[in-house]
Design a protein around this motif. Structure first.
Motif, PDB file in Angstrom:
ATOM      1  N   ARG A  24      11.218   5.280   7.803  1.00  0.00           N
ATOM      2  CA  ARG A  24      11.706   3.829   7.743  1.00  0.00           C
ATOM      3  C   ARG A  24      10.460   3.072   8.196  1.00  0.00           C
ATOM      4  N   PRO A  25      10.018   2.102   7.405  1.00  0.00           N
ATOM      5  CA  PRO A  25       8.944   1.138   7.754  1.00  0.00           C
ATOM      6  C   PRO A  25       9.066   0.512   8.944  1.00  0.00           C
ATOM      7  N   ASN A  26       8.043   0.325   9.871  1.00  0.00           N
ATOM      8  CA  ASN A  26       8.053  -0.373  10.889  1.00  0.00           C
ATOM      9  C   ASN A  26       7.842  -1.845  10.717  1.00  0.00           C
ATOM     10  N   GLU A  27       8.060  -2.724  11.894  1.00  0.00           N
ATOM     11  CA  GLU A  27       7.806  -4.060  11.596  1.00  0.00           C
ATOM     12  C   GLU A  27       6.487  -4.683  11.008  1.00  0.00           C
ATOM     13  N   ARG A  28       5.550  -4.001  11.796  1.00  0.00           N
ATOM     14  CA  ARG A  28       4.021  -4.141  11.238  1.00  0.00           C
ATOM     15  C   ARG A  28       4.000  -4.079   9.494  1.00  0.00           C
ATOM     16  N   ASP A  29       4.331  -2.965   8.913  1.00  0.00           N
ATOM     17  CA  ASP A  29       4.346  -2.599   7.641  1.00  0.00           C
ATOM     18  C   ASP A  29       4.992  -3.448   6.717  1.00  0.00           C
ATOM     19  N   VAL A  30       6.217  -4.114   7.163  1.00  0.00           N
ATOM     20  CA  VAL A  30       6.865  -5.143   6.548  1.00  0.00           C
ATOM     21  C   VAL A  30       6.244  -6.486   6.619  1.00  0.00           C
ATOM     22  N   ARG A  31       5.598  -6.530   7.787  1.00  0.00           N
ATOM     23  CA  ARG A  31       5.002  -8.138   7.860  1.00  0.00           C
ATOM     24  C   ARG A  31       3.804  -7.862   7.063  1.00  0.00           C
ATOM     25  N   ASP A  32       3.128  -7.006   6.879  1.00  0.00           N
ATOM     26  CA  ASP A  32       1.716  -6.799   6.093  1.00  0.00           C
ATOM     27  C   ASP A  32       1.942  -6.955   4.638  1.00  0.00           C
ATOM     28  N   LEU A  33       3.266  -6.202   4.341  1.00  0.00           N
ATOM     29  CA  LEU A  33       3.570  -6.326   2.985  1.00  0.00           C
ATOM     30  C   LEU A  33       3.857  -7.975   2.444  1.00  0.00           C
ATOM     31  N   GLN A  37       2.133  -9.842  -0.120  1.00  0.00           N
ATOM     32  CA  GLN A  37       2.696 -10.759  -1.497  1.00  0.00           C
ATOM     33  C   GLN A  37       2.640 -12.006  -1.338  1.00  0.00           C
ATOM     34  N   ASN A  38       2.119 -12.634  -0.186  1.00  0.00           N
ATOM     35  CA  ASN A  38       1.951 -14.089  -0.263  1.00  0.00           C
ATOM     36  C   ASN A  38       0.618 -14.452  -0.758  1.00  0.00           C
ATOM     37  N   LEU A  39      -0.357 -13.453  -0.211  1.00  0.00           N
ATOM     38  CA  LEU A  39      -1.915 -13.444  -0.848  1.00  0.00           C
ATOM     39  C   LEU A  39      -1.931 -13.298  -2.511  1.00  0.00           C
ATOM     40  N   VAL A  40      -1.137 -12.378  -2.856  1.00  0.00           N
ATOM     41  CA  VAL A  40      -1.194 -12.062  -4.363  1.00  0.00           C
ATOM     42  C   VAL A  40      -0.511 -13.333  -5.099  1.00  0.00           C
ATOM     43  N   MET A  41       0.474 -13.845  -4.546  1.00  0.00           N
ATOM     44  CA  MET A  41       0.999 -15.023  -5.047  1.00  0.00           C
ATOM     45  C   MET A  41      -0.013 -16.157  -4.948  1.00  0.00           C
ATOM     46  N   ILE A  68      -8.349  -9.582   0.021  1.00  0.00           N
ATOM     47  CA  ILE A  68      -7.524  -9.346   1.132  1.00  0.00           C
ATOM     48  C   ILE A  68      -6.312  -8.513   0.957  1.00  0.00           C
ATOM     49  N   ALA A  69      -5.539  -9.108   0.023  1.00  0.00           N
ATOM     50  CA  ALA A  69      -4.234  -8.371  -0.331  1.00  0.00           C
ATOM     51  C   ALA A  69      -4.327  -6.838  -1.011  1.00  0.00           C
ATOM     52  N   LEU A  70      -5.664  -6.883  -1.648  1.00  0.00           N
ATOM     53  CA  LEU A  70      -5.599  -5.635  -2.277  1.00  0.00           C
ATOM     54  C   LEU A  70      -5.942  -4.484  -0.958  1.00  0.00           C
ATOM     55  N   LYS A  71      -6.635  -4.960  -0.126  1.00  0.00           N
ATOM     56  CA  LYS A  71      -7.038  -4.037   0.972  1.00  0.00           C
ATOM     57  C   LYS A  71      -5.859  -3.755   1.794  1.00  0.00           C
ATOM     58  N   LYS A  72      -5.175  -4.774   2.070  1.00  0.00           N
ATOM     59  CA  LYS A  72      -3.735  -4.485   2.815  1.00  0.00           C
ATOM     60  C   LYS A  72      -2.612  -3.552   1.914  1.00  0.00           C
ATOM     61  N   LEU A  73      -2.867  -3.715   0.689  1.00  0.00           N
ATOM     62  CA  LEU A  73      -1.945  -3.061  -0.154  1.00  0.00           C
ATOM     63  C   LEU A  73      -2.362  -1.670  -0.191  1.00  0.00           C
ATOM     64  N   ASN A  74      -3.862  -1.277  -0.377  1.00  0.00           N
ATOM     65  CA  ASN A  74      -4.236   0.052  -0.386  1.00  0.00           C
ATOM     66  C   ASN A  74      -3.870   0.769   0.996  1.00  0.00           C
ATOM     67  N   ASP A  75      -4.000   0.037   1.987  1.00  0.00           N
ATOM     68  CA  ASP A  75      -3.612   0.748   3.282  1.00  0.00           C
ATOM     69  C   ASP A  75      -2.133   1.134   3.624  1.00  0.00           C
ATOM     70  N   ALA A  85       6.166   2.217  -1.976  1.00  0.00           N
ATOM     71  CA  ALA A  85       6.475   2.147  -3.226  1.00  0.00           C
ATOM     72  C   ALA A  85       6.159   0.753  -3.721  1.00  0.00           C
ATOM     73  N   ALA A  86       6.717  -0.451  -2.768  1.00  0.00           N
ATOM     74  CA  ALA A  86       6.520  -1.632  -3.033  1.00  0.00           C
ATOM     75  C   ALA A  86       5.047  -2.112  -3.293  1.00  0.00           C
ATOM     76  N   ALA A  87       4.459  -1.519  -2.405  1.00  0.00           N
ATOM     77  CA  ALA A  87       2.947  -1.857  -2.254  1.00  0.00           C
ATOM     78  C   ALA A  87       2.156  -1.232  -3.693  1.00  0.00           C
ATOM     79  N   LYS A  88       2.761  -0.219  -4.172  1.00  0.00           N
ATOM     80  CA  LYS A  88       2.000   0.447  -5.193  1.00  0.00           C
ATOM     81  C   LYS A  88       2.449  -0.601  -6.569  1.00  0.00           C
ATOM     82  N   ARG A  89       3.589  -1.011  -6.673  1.00  0.00           N
ATOM     83  CA  ARG A  89       3.787  -2.056  -7.595  1.00  0.00           C
ATOM     84  C   ARG A  89       3.132  -3.385  -7.464  1.00  0.00           C
ATOM     85  N   LEU A  90       3.122  -3.960  -6.332  1.00  0.00           N
ATOM     86  CA  LEU A  90       2.248  -5.204  -6.125  1.00  0.00           C
ATOM     87  C   LEU A  90       0.802  -4.950  -6.321  1.00  0.00           C
TER      88      LEU A  90
END
Length: 148
Positions: A24-33, A37-41, A68-75, A85-90
């Motif tokens: 299960r993801p922790n709060e930090r991972d969800v917040r980073d996602l 997502q906002n940066l990609v938008m 910056i979003a790509l760096k977060k999504l790669n992590d 899975a959501a990060a790979k799609r984004l």
């Protein structure tokens, strides 16, 4: 899910790679996602808008947000959580945002370079009418005006 509810696996077939138990993801991972997502938008909106208004600053801001979003999504995509899975799609949208913002930045820089001599001449002469040759900027003589 329990191991009891899983269908039995046929013997002789190995486990698929990287398909271990999902954590299960922790709060930090969800917040980073959410931040990614906002940066990609922002990048997806800033690129096309900067093409219409000719803003190099807006294209640069969109490009920085996308990087910056790509760096977060790669992590996030390397984690063994549901967020991966959501990060790979984004990531695909993020890469498209990088491409669009880069193209917008290059086109805006080229147009600014080509317009620089005309703008400099207009500033020196004080005649701004030649910046938009097809537009009538109120240079009609007063005798021909409808309103007198």
């Amino acid at each position: 899910m329990d191991d009891q509810n899983q269908p039995p696996k046929p013997p002789g077939y190995p486990e698929p790679p990287n398909q271990g138990p999902r954590l299960r993801p922790n709060e930090r991972d969800v917040r980073d996602l959410k931040v990614a997502q906002n940066l990609v938008m922002v990048a997806s909106i800033a690129g096309p808008v900067s093409l219409f208004i000719g803003g190099m600053f807006l294209a640069t801001a969109g490009l920085v947000c996308a990087i910056i979003a790509l760096k977060k999504l790669n992590d996030l995509s390397t984690r063994l959580t549901d967020v991966a899975a959501a990060a790979k799609r984004l990531k695909r949208s993020c890469i498209i945002g990088i491409v669009v913002c880069s193209i917008a930045l290059v086109l805006n820089a080229v147009s600014a370079y080509l317009m620089y001599p005309a703008v400099l001449e207009a500033l020196e002469s004080g005649d701004y009418g030649n910046l938009a040759p097809g537009a009538d900027l109120g240079t009609t003589p007063k005798g021909n005006s409808t309103w007198g």
